[in-house]
Write a protein that holds these residues in place. Sequence first.
Motif, short mmCIF file in Angstrom:
data_model
loop_
_atom_site.label_atom_id
_atom_site.label_comp_id
_atom_site.label_asym_id
_atom_site.label_seq_id
_atom_site.Cartn_x
_atom_site.Cartn_y
_atom_site.Cartn_z
N SER A 4 0.81 -1.22 0.00
CA SER A 4 0.00 0.00 0.00
C SER A 4 0.85 1.27 0.00
O SER A 4 0.38 2.33 -0.35
N MET A 5 2.13 1.14 0.40
CA MET A 5 2.97 2.34 0.47
C MET A 5 3.43 2.80 -0.91
O MET A 5 3.63 3.98 -1.14
N LEU A 82 4.66 -4.91 5.98
CA LEU A 82 5.02 -3.48 5.97
C LEU A 82 6.52 -3.28 6.22
O LEU A 82 6.96 -2.16 6.53
N ALA A 91 1.69 3.39 8.71
CA ALA A 91 0.43 2.74 8.31
C ALA A 91 -0.58 2.78 9.45
O ALA A 91 -1.76 3.04 9.25
N ARG A 94 -2.06 6.14 9.82
CA ARG A 94 -3.12 6.39 8.85
C ARG A 94 -4.44 5.76 9.28
O ARG A 94 -5.51 6.33 9.15
N ASP A 95 -4.35 4.55 9.85
CA ASP A 95 -5.56 3.92 10.41
C ASP A 95 -6.19 4.83 11.45
O ASP A 95 -7.40 4.95 11.55
#
Length: 459
Positions: A4-5, A82, A91, A94-95
């Motif tokens: 996702s990064m 990750l 990450a 961001r959650d």
Amino acid sequence: GANSMWGGRFAGGVNAIMEAINASIGFDKRLYAQDIAGSRAHAAMLAAQGILTEADQQAIDAGLTKVKAEIEAGDFPFSPALEDIHMNIEARLRDLIGEPAGRLHTARSRNDQVALDFRLWVREQCDAAITGLEALMRAFLGQAEAGADWVMPGFTHLQTAQPVTWGHHMLAYVEMLARDKSRFEDARRRMNECPLGAAALAGTSFPIDRHATAAALGFDRPTANSLDSVSDRDFALEFLGAASICAMHLSRFAEELVIWSSAQFRFVRLSDAFSTGSSIMPQKKNPDAAELLRAKLGRILGANVALFTVMKGLALTYSKDMQEDKELTFDAADNLMLGLAAMEGMVRDMTANTDALASAAASGFSTATDLADWLVRELNLPFRDAHHVTGSLVKMAEDAGIDLPDLTLEQMQSVHAAITSEVFGVLGVDNSVRSRVSYGGTAPDQVRLHIARWKEVLG
Ligand code: ARG
């Protein structure tokens, strides 16, 4: 799915083995506090420079506080997918806070981020080593004070050489450890420049304030070259170098403890707290802690050599090879700190057997040099002749199975007619050590002088 990064560039996911070789989260999670401190300083600077809104910065700061609390409570969802601590934290941020988390990485790369985190961690380890060394120096100093005038044999080639004092021997280690301490202080001073803001390798076009982040993180100044900032690991090598030399000193005293605690020497008794028994031989009390300390150097020096070898062939700037710097350094630092603490305990708790020390000091013709010096001083013999006369007397005593002071005056005069009974005054070990008053010599007066000096230095 794609990471996702950086999913934008990638279509497929990674192979499981790729994930295993690539992920560093298993060990670099230890850098979480440094990573969060760096991110906080970075976000505050971005906001002060108008690159980030105050609202976003506050959201980031609050989110990072939560992340830190989760990690410390042991309920942070670490994910190998990750890769590392940097992306795990981002990450999770961001959650927790959504879109502002994506703005934190503005004007930053994992390359300067990891250089910063690791440097902060190694800097702390320098401080821990310095504290540990001071405690160990105090333990040796305590032993020196107790036995400033206890006589023991001094060795060369592990053969009896000349009598020395226990205090003098203990102070020898205080000197070594003080140099070790200064090596960590030096390394710390040199590494205390902040790499944050070097970004990937070339710097950034954003109007960042590197002086502000450097100051916020306790650095003296920002690093001056962005390429160097992301590719330098010599701060870790200096730490490992200082650690290796220090561990070598610990190892030498450990070896002495192994010898001294043996039934053949009986110079010291180690405390039960730092010894073990045998499962079969009831009489045994083994100096395990000392033996393990001797071996720790192997690990620490091994880490030093391994990191050297990792770094030596890398073209500038960052290469993934450098991810291998951390496990080695973590392991070396852990073992150094453990070694310092264990040695401190052993030194504090050990008991010298002053009778065994004194009788060993008197054996092995340990005052032969005193005899030769007497011949020079009193009979005006050239030192080489005095050496020869003394050698003949030692041989005579050895053949007779006695020590030098047990020779009769007649026997002595048969080797050199001018010898008088005054000579017996220099053959005793107490006189011998008391006479060695040259600066830094073993005389109790010198020992006390240097104990006082070290007590003042250590406060
Ligand atoms: N986990 C990485 C390390 O320890 C962080 C830096 C990664 N940078 C990169 N360009 N892949 O070195």
